[in-house]
Scaffold this active site. Sequence first.
Site, PDB file in Angstrom:
ATOM      1  N   TRP A 141       0.807  -1.222   0.000  1.00 43.31           N
ATOM      2  CA  TRP A 141       0.000   0.000   0.000  1.00 43.31           C
ATOM      3  C   TRP A 141       0.834   1.262   0.000  1.00 43.31           C
ATOM      4  CZ3 TRP A 141       1.994   2.408   4.058  1.00 43.31           C
ATOM      5  CH2 TRP A 141       2.535   1.606   5.077  1.00 43.31           C
ATOM      6  N   LYS A 165      -2.432  -8.767  -7.572  1.00 42.40           N
ATOM      7  CA  LYS A 165      -3.113  -8.709  -6.270  1.00 42.40           C
ATOM      8  C   LYS A 165      -2.535  -7.525  -5.499  1.00 42.40           C
ATOM      9  CE  LYS A 165      -3.066  -9.977  -1.667  1.00 42.40           C
ATOM     10  NZ  LYS A 165      -3.510  -8.631  -1.302  1.00 42.40           N
ATOM     11  N   GLU A 239      10.979  -7.810  -3.185  1.00 37.21           N
ATOM     12  CA  GLU A 239      11.405  -6.453  -2.793  1.00 37.21           C
ATOM     13  C   GLU A 239      10.868  -6.227  -1.394  1.00 37.21           C
ATOM     14  OE1 GLU A 239      13.298  -4.457  -4.368  1.00 37.21           O
ATOM     15  OE2 GLU A 239      13.132  -4.785  -6.513  1.00 37.21           O
ATOM     16  N   CYS A 273      10.382   1.913   1.904  1.00 34.08           N
ATOM     17  CA  CYS A 273      11.295   0.799   2.192  1.00 34.08           C
ATOM     18  C   CYS A 273      12.729   1.282   2.311  1.00 34.08           C
ATOM     19  CB  CYS A 273      11.185  -0.245   1.096  1.00 34.08           C
ATOM     20  SG  CYS A 273      11.403   0.436  -0.547  1.00 34.08           S
TER      21      CYS A 273
END
Length: 466
Positions: A141, A165, A239, A273
């Site tokens: 998200w 997905k 990732e 990230c």
Amino acid sequence: MTTTAQQSNPSGYRVQNPATGEVVETFETATDAQVVQAVDAAQAAYESWGALPIAERAVVVKRVAELFTERADELASTITLEMGKPFSESKGEAEFCTDIFNYFATEGPTLAADQEINAIGGGRAVVQRLPVGPLLGIMPWNYPYYQVARFVAPNLMLGNTIVLKHAETCPRSAMAIAQIMDDAGVPAGAYVNLFATHDQIADIIADPRIQGVSLTGSERAGAIIGQLAGQNLKKAVLELGGSDPYVVLDSEDVKAAAKLAWDTRIENTGQACNSNKRMIVMEDIYDDFVAGLTEQANGLVPGDPATEDAGTFGPLSSRAAAEAVHEQVQDAVSKGATLHAGGTLHDGPSCYYSPAVLTGITKDMRAYREELFGPVAVVYKVSSDEEAIKLANDTQYGLGGAVFSTDEERARKLAHRLQVGMANVNGIGEDADLPFGGVKRSGYGRELGPLGMDEFVNKRLFYIAD
Ligand SMILES: NC(=O)c1ccc[n+]([C@@H]2O[C@H](COP(=O)([O-])OP(=O)(O)OC[C@H]3O[C@@H](n4cnc5c(N)ncnc54)[C@H](O)[C@@H]3O)[C@@H](O)[C@H]2O)c1
Ligand SMILES: O=CCCC(=O)O
């Protein structure tokens, strides 16, 4: 036309405004029959899409690129509502997708061109870069458009097809992407958005027609998807999380250096990230650096991410995300860390957590080992380059890292020793043409740049004897 499969079954897919906690819309998960249809469609589309000349696919991918900018305002509003990203950053994200689709549409034909080999035993040999078939993408998200673009653009160009997905909190943006694909002329089945459950994901990975899976997400999900891929002998790109070191050896303007570090950390409300989750600062500038960060953090108040009024900060993506960061910070403080600013979890059901500055982290604290996925600037003091690099590499993660110094050679030498997939000197390089990915528990495989088009591809030897 592309397909969005959703029907029956109560679902976890929902739009919940993190600024208010209000559930705006709920969606139902795909039925098992729809999952089968999605893979059928992706396989059928592969037969024709994969057989087109790459130049024809490039025309469609170029149109996808244009649509991301044409619809940038509407796309931005969608994710600001879904996950609380400040509107200007949301719009920037949508526009960055244009760059990514354009890059692969333009460079793709060269990147996928045959590579001649000087066959030493005689004959003619080339390595061809062919599509492999339908792929599964599982996305998070935090960058609802950009993460999808990184995976989808090179693979559509190669001739692979996609079952996507998305995160349960991003159903509207997931559907907006499917609509763009549809409107750009991506054929039915070449891009299928599927509101799948985790159990259904396991079935899709096991389906013999699916040739690979790409997950962007947490280390926890990476371990599960990597295991499923391994069991089924499927290629995977993972990732995953990061705790990137950001080493500041010296600076002519410590206040400006602190501001840059803060702006980097606070992007996407700290939910990136490759955010600079561990700032490692030389002792002679440390106090001023921490003071600079604290000045940035002090006095901020919760605000609406849609309007981004001065002096405000936006919510985290969910109440659970805000509580998780708060618990990590509280753990550190209870064990002796110093909270210089912020660190307040605002009353529910909204998801505001005031941006914090934290020092005095020791190895017994969760914050030392865990990824802090929120707006917390963690600063460590070091007294030598050797100590800095040792601390920088003392992590299970290996996504990115950066070293800053007025002496580029000194910074370059230290950055060379970072155990990461992306090492940076005096700035952080990130663009459509720069490969992105990590080592260690940050995962494997690369997205973006030339390497991003080299993952789900059959590098077929084609040999003709003399
Ligand atoms: N390395 C990168 O490029 C990168 C980029 C963005 C985010 N991330 C990482 O992602 C994490 C945040 O994202 P998140 O909270 O959405 O991650 P998450 O792992 O909870 O979810 C990511 C996706 O995986 C799915 N998923 C989770 N468990 C699954 C299972 N058992 N089976 C099938 N699907 C499953 C989720 O539904 C979602 O679609 C952070 O750790 C962040 O560092 C990494
Ligand atoms: O969250 C991971 C990616 C963030 C970025 O590329 O800026």
